[in-house]
Design a protein around this motif. Structure first.
Motif, PDB file in Angstrom:
ATOM      1  N   GLY A 245       5.000 -26.003 -76.954  1.00  0.00           N
ATOM      2  CA  GLY A 245       5.126 -25.731 -75.527  1.00  0.00           C
ATOM      3  C   GLY A 245       5.698 -26.924 -74.800  1.00  0.00           C
ATOM      4  N   ALA A 246       6.454 -26.667 -73.743  1.00  0.00           N
ATOM      5  CA  ALA A 246       7.122 -27.749 -73.009  1.00  0.00           C
ATOM      6  C   ALA A 246       6.123 -28.672 -72.316  1.00  0.00           C
ATOM      7  N   LEU A 247       5.083 -28.112 -71.728  1.00  0.00           N
ATOM      8  CA  LEU A 247       4.128 -28.926 -70.976  1.00  0.00           C
ATOM      9  C   LEU A 247       3.492 -29.996 -71.852  1.00  0.00           C
ATOM     10  N   LEU A 248       2.936 -29.595 -72.994  1.00  0.00           N
ATOM     11  CA  LEU A 248       2.219 -30.550 -73.836  1.00  0.00           C
ATOM     12  C   LEU A 248       3.153 -31.513 -74.545  1.00  0.00           C
ATOM     13  N   ASP A 249       4.404 -31.127 -74.746  1.00  0.00           N
ATOM     14  CA  ASP A 249       5.309 -32.013 -75.461  1.00  0.00           C
ATOM     15  C   ASP A 249       6.020 -32.990 -74.537  1.00  0.00           C
ATOM     16  N   ILE A 250       6.625 -32.493 -73.447  1.00  0.00           N
ATOM     17  CA  ILE A 250       7.399 -33.375 -72.570  1.00  0.00           C
ATOM     18  C   ILE A 250       6.940 -33.348 -71.117  1.00  0.00           C
ATOM     19  N   GLY A 251       6.179 -32.319 -70.729  1.00  0.00           N
ATOM     20  CA  GLY A 251       5.610 -32.306 -69.385  1.00  0.00           C
ATOM     21  C   GLY A 251       4.606 -33.414 -69.188  1.00  0.00           C
ATOM     22  N   ILE A 252       4.139 -33.964 -70.306  1.00  0.00           N
ATOM     23  CA  ILE A 252       3.258 -35.132 -70.303  1.00  0.00           C
ATOM     24  C   ILE A 252       3.856 -36.274 -69.484  1.00  0.00           C
TER      25      ILE A 252
ATOM     26  N   LEU B 236       6.939 -37.644 -54.950  1.00  0.00           N
ATOM     27  CA  LEU B 236       7.485 -38.055 -56.240  1.00  0.00           C
ATOM     28  C   LEU B 236       8.074 -36.827 -56.921  1.00  0.00           C
ATOM     29  N   LYS B 237       9.172 -37.023 -57.605  1.00  0.00           N
ATOM     30  CA  LYS B 237       9.798 -35.921 -58.339  1.00  0.00           C
ATOM     31  C   LYS B 237      10.243 -36.432 -59.696  1.00  0.00           C
ATOM     32  N   ALA B 238       9.858 -35.740 -60.743  1.00  0.00           N
ATOM     33  CA  ALA B 238      10.244 -36.148 -62.095  1.00  0.00           C
ATOM     34  C   ALA B 238      10.458 -34.907 -62.956  1.00  0.00           C
ATOM     35  N   ASP B 239      11.467 -34.979 -63.817  1.00  0.00           N
ATOM     36  CA  ASP B 239      11.766 -33.846 -64.694  1.00  0.00           C
ATOM     37  C   ASP B 239      12.038 -34.348 -66.104  1.00  0.00           C
ATOM     38  N   PHE B 240      11.890 -33.451 -67.067  1.00  0.00           N
ATOM     39  CA  PHE B 240      12.220 -33.759 -68.459  1.00  0.00           C
ATOM     40  C   PHE B 240      12.600 -32.429 -69.105  1.00  0.00           C
ATOM     41  N   GLY B 241      13.834 -32.331 -69.560  1.00  0.00           N
ATOM     42  CA  GLY B 241      14.245 -31.073 -70.165  1.00  0.00           C
ATOM     43  C   GLY B 241      15.380 -31.222 -71.148  1.00  0.00           C
ATOM     44  N   PHE B 242      15.316 -30.443 -72.221  1.00  0.00           N
ATOM     45  CA  PHE B 242      16.420 -30.327 -73.178  1.00  0.00           C
ATOM     46  C   PHE B 242      16.338 -28.938 -73.810  1.00  0.00           C
TER      47      PHE B 242
ATOM     48  N   VAL C 268       2.813 -35.629 -52.414  1.00  0.00           N
ATOM     49  CA  VAL C 268       3.096 -34.489 -53.287  1.00  0.00           C
ATOM     50  C   VAL C 268       3.931 -34.953 -54.469  1.00  0.00           C
ATOM     51  N   ALA C 269       3.629 -34.431 -55.651  1.00  0.00           N
ATOM     52  CA  ALA C 269       4.432 -34.686 -56.851  1.00  0.00           C
ATOM     53  C   ALA C 269       4.957 -33.359 -57.377  1.00  0.00           C
ATOM     54  N   ILE C 270       6.255 -33.315 -57.648  1.00  0.00           N
ATOM     55  CA  ILE C 270       6.895 -32.148 -58.252  1.00  0.00           C
ATOM     56  C   ILE C 270       7.301 -32.525 -59.663  1.00  0.00           C
ATOM     57  N   MET C 271       6.806 -31.778 -60.638  1.00  0.00           N
ATOM     58  CA  MET C 271       6.996 -32.150 -62.046  1.00  0.00           C
ATOM     59  C   MET C 271       7.501 -30.954 -62.840  1.00  0.00           C
ATOM     60  N   GLU C 272       8.590 -31.150 -63.571  1.00  0.00           N
ATOM     61  CA  GLU C 272       9.183 -30.068 -64.348  1.00  0.00           C
ATOM     62  C   GLU C 272       9.351 -30.478 -65.804  1.00  0.00           C
ATOM     63  N   SER C 273       9.155 -29.511 -66.696  1.00  0.00           N
ATOM     64  CA  SER C 273       9.452 -29.716 -68.119  1.00  0.00           C
ATOM     65  C   SER C 273      10.113 -28.443 -68.641  1.00  0.00           C
ATOM     66  N   SER C 274      11.119 -28.617 -69.498  1.00  0.00           N
ATOM     67  CA  SER C 274      11.908 -27.456 -69.918  1.00  0.00           C
ATOM     68  C   SER C 274      12.413 -27.585 -71.347  1.00  0.00           C
ATOM     69  N   PHE C 275      12.309 -26.491 -72.082  1.00  0.00           N
ATOM     70  CA  PHE C 275      12.942 -26.345 -73.390  1.00  0.00           C
ATOM     71  C   PHE C 275      14.166 -25.429 -73.299  1.00  0.00           C
ATOM     72  N   ILE C 276      14.526 -24.972 -72.094  1.00  0.00           N
ATOM     73  CA  ILE C 276      15.622 -24.008 -71.951  1.00  0.00           C
ATOM     74  C   ILE C 276      16.773 -24.549 -71.108  1.00  0.00           C
TER      75      ILE C 276
END
Length: 327
Positions: free
Chosen positions: A174-181, A150-156, A223-231
């Motif tokens: 922080g990105a994890l607690l806000d959108i990495g959720i 599984l692959k999921a991302d969230f970034g702005f 395997v799950a690949i998870m990304e969160s980004s504020f940059i």
């Protein structure tokens, strides 16, 4: 509980506006009271969303006997304090995600809710939108076979001042607690708890994560690949790969209105439209109403043990990237 559900709202920022809009769209919901540390802000919010009462402090709202349940929409760092205040005054609580800054905080909140026999749920609203429910049904049916990865991302890109809750560490930024959720929630719903987690981050000078990448492995070796980004602006999509095909939740996957299913055997992409109501919170609100009407103190779809385990896995990621909050 046969009467209309009387809601209170604590913390009147951006998300509270969206939630209040959906409360006004939901049959049986009444905004009984809103609370802010700024009395004028509370009064303005009340006028805009037709709330019956407004208060210039949270404790006044917690004491209001007309309120059945309180929606906690304050920054992450205040969730424990605000939830405990409301539970102590006999209110049911829907607390915005993350429920606490760490598992210890969530344990205190859950223990009090159980002791008081009051409903408590983490507002992981995407669990309840039709697209999420449909995806879980399709996966459980075996249509794409055993899940492999599984692959999921969230970034702005965040361009705010240092006081913004998004990047202010004292507010739980922080990105994890806000959108990495959101990527983690999807993985948890589909694959369960990870056997192991690895993670890396790009951090700000104040110690919060501006970017976080986590790789989790599960008991079936998925395997799950998870990304969160504020940059960076990322696609904010989710791909779920099984042995027989894949499911795609297109941007923005956490509030998807369409689901794409591709089966390897017929080499065809099937697109299913599954719209959500309002801003997407209506489905969560309706579920909470059902729980209260059935006099439940936990949601059967999002029980407190799920939130406890979810908080523990967020702690595992934070430990890997070296992010700590004062709790």
């Amino acid at each position: 509980m046969n009467h209309k559900i009387q809601w209170g709202i604590i913390g009147l920022g951006k998300i509270a506006h969206k939630f209040a809009q959906d409360l006004n769209r939901t049959p049986g919901a009444v905004i009984a009271a809103v609370g802010s540390r700024n009395k004028e802000k509370a009064a303005k919010f009340a006028r805009e969303y037709h709330a019956i009462q407004s208060y210039g402090s949270y404790i006044e709202l917690a004491r209001d006997p007309s309120v059945d349940i309180v929606y906690i929409a304050t920054p992450h760092a205040f969730h424990q304090e605000n939830t405990i205040l409301c539970l102590e005054h006999g209110k049911a609580v829907l607390c915005e995600k993350p429920m606490g800054l760490d598992r210890k905080q969530v344990e205190k909140m859950c223990s009090l809710a159980r002791a008081k026999k009051r409903f408590l749920m983490e507002a992981l609203w995407t669990r309840f939108i039709p697209a999420t429910r449909y995806v879980l049904e399709q996966i459980n049916s075996g249509i794409i076979g055993e899940i492999k990865h599984l692959k999921a991302d969230f970034g702005f890109i965040v361009n705010t001042g240092p006081e913004s809750r998004l990047i202010n560490k004292s507010k739980g930024g922080g990105a994890l607690l806000d959108i990495g959720i959101y990527p983690l929630l999807l993985a948890q719903l589909i694959l369960g708890r990870p056997r192991s987690i690895a993670a890396k981050a790009i951090k700000a000078d104040n110690g919060i994560d501006l970017y976080c990448a986590a790789i989790a492995q599960y008991d079936n070796d998925a395997v799950a690949i998870m990304e969160s980004s504020f940059i960076s602006d990322t696609p904010t999509e989710a791909m779920i790969y099984g042995a027989l095909g894949y499911i795609k939740l297109p941007t923005k996957f956490h509030q998807a209105a369409t689901v794409e299913i591709y089966l390897y055997k017929d080499k065809q992409l099937h697109t299913i439209d599954i719209p959500f109501e309002g801003n997407g919170y209506v489905h969560e609100i309706e579920h909470v109403h059902k729980c209260l009407q059935e006099r439940r103190i936990e949601s059967p779809l999002l029980p407190l043990n799920f939130s406890l385990e979810f908080a523990a896995d967020l702690d595992r990621i934070k430990q890997k990237i070296g992010v700590q909050y004062d709790t």
